[in-house]
Design a protein around this motif. Structure first.
Motif, mmCIF file in Angstrom:
data_model
loop_
_atom_site.group_PDB
_atom_site.id
_atom_site.type_symbol
_atom_site.label_atom_id
_atom_site.label_comp_id
_atom_site.label_asym_id
_atom_site.label_seq_id
_atom_site.Cartn_x
_atom_site.Cartn_y
_atom_site.Cartn_z
ATOM 1 N N TRP A 277 -10.223 -41.911 -31.874
ATOM 2 C CA TRP A 277 -11.065 -41.134 -30.964
ATOM 3 C C TRP A 277 -11.608 -42.071 -29.898
ATOM 4 C CZ3 TRP A 277 -16.381 -40.851 -29.655
ATOM 5 C CH2 TRP A 277 -16.751 -39.692 -28.957
ATOM 6 N N ILE A 278 -11.506 -41.637 -28.619
ATOM 7 C CA ILE A 278 -11.989 -42.430 -27.488
ATOM 8 C C ILE A 278 -13.000 -41.588 -26.724
ATOM 9 C CG2 ILE A 278 -11.334 -43.580 -25.336
ATOM 10 C CD1 ILE A 278 -8.644 -44.206 -26.546
ATOM 11 N N PRO A 279 -14.200 -42.116 -26.478
ATOM 12 C CA PRO A 279 -15.257 -41.324 -25.841
ATOM 13 C C PRO A 279 -15.093 -41.206 -24.321
ATOM 14 C CG PRO A 279 -16.067 -43.519 -26.298
ATOM 15 C CD PRO A 279 -14.675 -43.461 -26.862
ATOM 16 N N LEU A 280 -13.919 -40.744 -23.890
ATOM 17 C CA LEU A 280 -13.636 -40.537 -22.472
ATOM 18 C C LEU A 280 -12.886 -39.225 -22.296
ATOM 19 C CD1 LEU A 280 -12.371 -44.081 -21.365
ATOM 20 C CD2 LEU A 280 -14.575 -43.050 -20.804
ATOM 21 N N PRO A 281 -13.060 -38.535 -21.171
ATOM 22 C CA PRO A 281 -12.279 -37.322 -20.920
ATOM 23 C C PRO A 281 -10.788 -37.637 -20.903
ATOM 24 C CG PRO A 281 -14.078 -37.540 -19.336
ATOM 25 C CD PRO A 281 -14.017 -38.833 -20.077
ATOM 26 N N PHE A 282 -9.999 -36.679 -21.348
ATOM 27 C CA PHE A 282 -8.565 -36.946 -21.499
ATOM 28 C C PHE A 282 -7.906 -37.285 -20.173
ATOM 29 C CE2 PHE A 282 -5.604 -33.731 -19.878
ATOM 30 C CZ PHE A 282 -6.490 -32.814 -19.339
ATOM 31 N N ASN A 283 -8.369 -36.683 -19.053
ATOM 32 C CA ASN A 283 -7.721 -36.944 -17.771
ATOM 33 C C ASN A 283 -7.900 -38.397 -17.329
ATOM 34 O OD1 ASN A 283 -10.462 -35.794 -17.526
ATOM 35 N ND2 ASN A 283 -10.237 -36.350 -15.372
ATOM 36 N N ILE B 119 -3.397 -51.620 -28.948
ATOM 37 C CA ILE B 119 -4.589 -50.782 -29.110
ATOM 38 C C ILE B 119 -5.839 -51.554 -28.679
ATOM 39 C CG2 ILE B 119 -6.042 -49.561 -30.767
ATOM 40 C CD1 ILE B 119 -3.362 -48.197 -30.072
ATOM 41 N N GLN B 120 -5.931 -52.807 -29.057
ATOM 42 C CA GLN B 120 -7.071 -53.627 -28.629
ATOM 43 C C GLN B 120 -7.116 -53.741 -27.113
ATOM 44 O OE1 GLN B 120 -6.445 -57.287 -30.766
ATOM 45 N NE2 GLN B 120 -7.456 -56.552 -32.640
ATOM 46 N N ASN B 121 -5.960 -53.928 -26.486
ATOM 47 C CA ASN B 121 -5.913 -54.029 -25.028
ATOM 48 C C ASN B 121 -6.354 -52.728 -24.363
ATOM 49 O OD1 ASN B 121 -4.928 -56.632 -25.255
ATOM 50 N ND2 ASN B 121 -2.779 -56.034 -24.950
ATOM 51 N N ILE B 122 -5.904 -51.604 -24.918
ATOM 52 C CA ILE B 122 -6.273 -50.305 -24.348
ATOM 53 C C ILE B 122 -7.776 -50.082 -24.453
ATOM 54 C CG2 ILE B 122 -6.089 -47.804 -24.698
ATOM 55 C CD1 ILE B 122 -3.156 -48.324 -25.572
ATOM 56 N N MET B 123 -8.330 -50.319 -25.632
ATOM 57 C CA MET B 123 -9.757 -50.093 -25.829
ATOM 58 C C MET B 123 -10.581 -51.023 -24.944
ATOM 59 S SD MET B 123 -9.694 -47.618 -27.957
ATOM 60 C CE MET B 123 -11.198 -47.403 -28.894
ATOM 61 N N HIS B 124 -10.117 -52.252 -24.774
ATOM 62 C CA HIS B 124 -10.844 -53.188 -23.916
ATOM 63 C C HIS B 124 -10.758 -52.754 -22.452
ATOM 64 C CE1 HIS B 124 -12.647 -57.048 -22.816
ATOM 65 N NE2 HIS B 124 -11.755 -57.094 -21.825
ATOM 66 N N ALA B 125 -9.558 -52.349 -21.998
ATOM 67 C CA ALA B 125 -9.392 -51.938 -20.602
ATOM 68 C C ALA B 125 -10.209 -50.695 -20.279
ATOM 69 C CB ALA B 125 -7.913 -51.685 -20.313
ATOM 70 N N LEU B 126 -10.380 -49.813 -21.268
ATOM 71 C CA LEU B 126 -11.160 -48.578 -21.067
ATOM 72 C C LEU B 126 -12.643 -48.790 -21.363
ATOM 73 C CD1 LEU B 126 -8.721 -45.988 -22.689
ATOM 74 C CD2 LEU B 126 -9.157 -46.325 -20.244
ATOM 75 N N ASN B 127 -12.996 -50.031 -21.659
ATOM 76 C CA ASN B 127 -14.382 -50.392 -21.970
ATOM 77 C C ASN B 127 -14.879 -49.624 -23.193
ATOM 78 O OD1 ASN B 127 -16.701 -51.920 -21.500
ATOM 79 N ND2 ASN B 127 -17.652 -50.309 -20.260
ATOM 80 N N CYS B 128 -13.998 -49.471 -24.177
ATOM 81 C CA CYS B 128 -14.344 -48.776 -25.420
ATOM 82 C C CYS B 128 -14.130 -49.695 -26.618
ATOM 83 C CB CYS B 128 -13.491 -47.525 -25.588
ATOM 84 S SG CYS B 128 -13.713 -46.293 -24.292
ATOM 85 N N HIS B 129 -14.157 -50.986 -26.421
ATOM 86 C CA HIS B 129 -13.809 -51.905 -27.486
ATOM 87 C C HIS B 129 -14.832 -51.928 -28.610
ATOM 88 C CE1 HIS B 129 -15.707 -53.887 -24.013
ATOM 89 N NE2 HIS B 129 -16.432 -54.526 -24.899
#
Length: 521
Positions: free
Chosen positions: A333-339, A509-519
């Motif tokens: 789960w990522i706390p960002l809108p899907f778009n 996955i770590q890279n994605i979460m870090h890039a989206l500032n959700c790490h």
């Protein structure tokens, strides 16, 4: 599917005629049979009004219990296709797999009742169908059922396709194969009206009874599943519209809109566009099929950090000529809108922030094909920076879905692509939606679902998150796949390959979460 028995269904004509009348009535009536869901504005069947209006003949034997959930929905849209052709497609189980690749994982006619004519306006044979659907995640079991399909022309420009569950196996003790969530299809289907020579008005209805759904659904997906969004009428209709847009683009490839020329790497000829559509569609079919392939071996001892590993036979058999594929899937789960998440994956300038293939070097989008009513679906050609092989290219497709979007991609060689284009025949295509393509496709990608009903709590790994509003969070399932070059059986797939894939998945996955500032999630 051959069950080896002749399946007789008592009162077949009575069942189908009654189901047809109920379906048409539900599609043509609003209040009081339908009420607005205050959560999201969708219309659902009002159970008391329904029970007073219709008999209980179509319910599963044994009645209902506190564990029973009813799902109901209807929707209307216009499909750019001749009504007769559309009816032929929707009545063919094999073609339905091509039309609904992100919903159906199996659709097969178990038996045809060719001699049964219950109306002079009946079209084709009555069919007993087995169908399996899956919301794509390793955490969810598929939903499956047997049902009768019947088509009738009810006036000069209107047809009805009715689908209703029956219980033909109560005395045969036959179990549903590979099914985690047996479901019961109350009268469902569609009305198709010829609005113009190449335009059909489609009214679609889904009405389903499911038991034990709450107990079988992980917390991560309860908002989507328990509200009946997984397989509602809107999702079927929007997927149908998307597939027909794609088919029309394939047939009329000279008219496909291209927003950017492919430069010196590829000449954007009609043949090139057609081949790219073929490869991309094969990529989608393989991606969806591999997630639910039966011929696999799970590796539970490799599960870690919510990553699940399986080994598949690429061609569906275990013969000596088979090739074997390692699949890794994980949901989060990522706390960002899907778009925002979809835009992130589609931004070639940001690809080096998550794709290990780029080795932190910039990637470049060199072309894009868009299709759909609002051009929301796209196929991109992306050139990553790979110093050891500068001829590699990424083909990536983004598919819109009422639940969110699917972003999938595969790696190919420019020269292989040019050979395929050279061999392409410059003419339109009929069914199936895509002809064979010589290029092997091993796709990876992401399934992004909208999520976030008011006050809902869900768990991601070790932390619970609370959110409000449907645009506040997303469920992302990541799928990574790689083919073993040496294995000759499931047992000989090298564990070093599995461990390498585990490392790739974890770092991505770590890279994605870090890039989206959700790490910190």
């Amino acid at each position: 599917m051959n069950l080896g028995i002749d399946i007789a269904i008592p009162n077949l004509a009575e069942i189908l005629l009654s189901a047809k009348n109920e379906l048409v009535s539900l599609l043509k009536t609003n209040e009081p049979l339908w009420i607005e869901d205050t959560t999201d504005g969708r219309y659902v069947i009002h159970r008391d009004s329904y029970d007073r209006t219709f008999s209980n003949n179509f319910r599963r034997k044994g009645g209902i219990s506190s564990r029973t959930i009813f799902e109901s929905s209807k929707d209307m849209g216009y499909v750019s296709m001749n009504a007769n052709k559309l009816i032929t497609m929707l009545s063919d189980s094999k073609v339905r797999l091509d039309i609904f690749p992100t919903i159906l994982t199996e659709s097969v006619v178990v038996q045809e009742y060719a001699g049964k004519m219950i109306s002079p306006n009946q079209l084709g044979s009555i069919q007993l169908v087995y169908e399996q659907m899956h919301l794509y995640s390793p955490l969810l079991a598929p939903r499956c059922w047997y049902y009768l399909r019947y088509c009738e022309k009810i006036d000069i420009k209107t047809w009805v396709i009715v689908e209703v569950s029956c219980d033909p196996f109560s005395s045969e003790n036959i179990q549903l194969p590979g099914c985690g969530t047996p479901a019961w299809r109350l009268p469902s289907g569609c009305l198709i009206n010829e609005a113009a020579p190449s335009l059909s008005k489609v009214n679609w209805l889904e009405h389903v009874q499911v038991d034990d759904l709450k107990a079988l659904t992980p917390n991560l997906y309860r908002d989507i599943v328990l509200r009946g969004l997984s397989f509602d009428a809107n999702r079927f209709l929007q997927t149908l519209l998307r597939s027909v847009f794609r088919l029309n683009c394939h047939i009329m490839f000279n008219k496909i809109g291209v927003t950017q020329h492919f430069g010196q790497i590829l000449s954007m000829t009609p043949e090139a566009r057609r081949v790219i559509l073929d490869i991309s569609y094969n990529m989608l079919k393989n991606f969806c099929g591999n997630l639910t392939m039966k011929n696999k071996i799970d590796l539970p001892y490799m599960y870690s950090n919510n990553i699940r590993f399986s080994i598949y036979s690429v061609n569906g058999s275990t013969s000596q000529n088979s090739r074997f594929l390692v699949n890794a899937t994980t949901s989060m789960w990522i706390p960002l809108p899907f778009n925002e998440i979809v835009d992130f994956f589609n931004n070639a300038n940001m690809r080096n922030q998550w794709d290990v293939l780029c080795n932190q070097q910039a990637a470049k989008q060199i072309g894009i094909i868009t299709y759909g009513k609002s051009q929301e679906n796209s196929i991109s050609l992306i050139q990553p920076f790979v110093s050891l092989n500068p001829n590699l290219m990424v083909i990536q497709e983004t598919l819109s879905d009422p639940l969110g979007a699917v972003v999938l991609y595969t790696l190919t060689d420019v020269y292989d692509l040019q050979k395929a284009i050279h061999k392409a025949i410059p003419q339109g295509s009929s069914l199936p939606l895509t002809p064979p393509c010589d290029i092997e496709v091993i796709p990876s990608g992401f399934i992004i679902y909208k999520d976030g009903s008011p006050g809902t709590k869900i768990a991601t790994s070790k932390k619970s998150c609370t959110y409000a509003g449907m645009d506040k969070g997303s469920i992302v399932t990541a799928v990574f796949q790689v083919v073993s070059q040496t294995a000759t059986s499931f047992e000989t797939v090298e564990m070093s390959l599995v461990k390498t894939l585990h490392s790739v998945v974890t770092s991505t996955i770590q890279n994605i979460m870090h890039a989206l500032n959700c790490h910190n999630q």
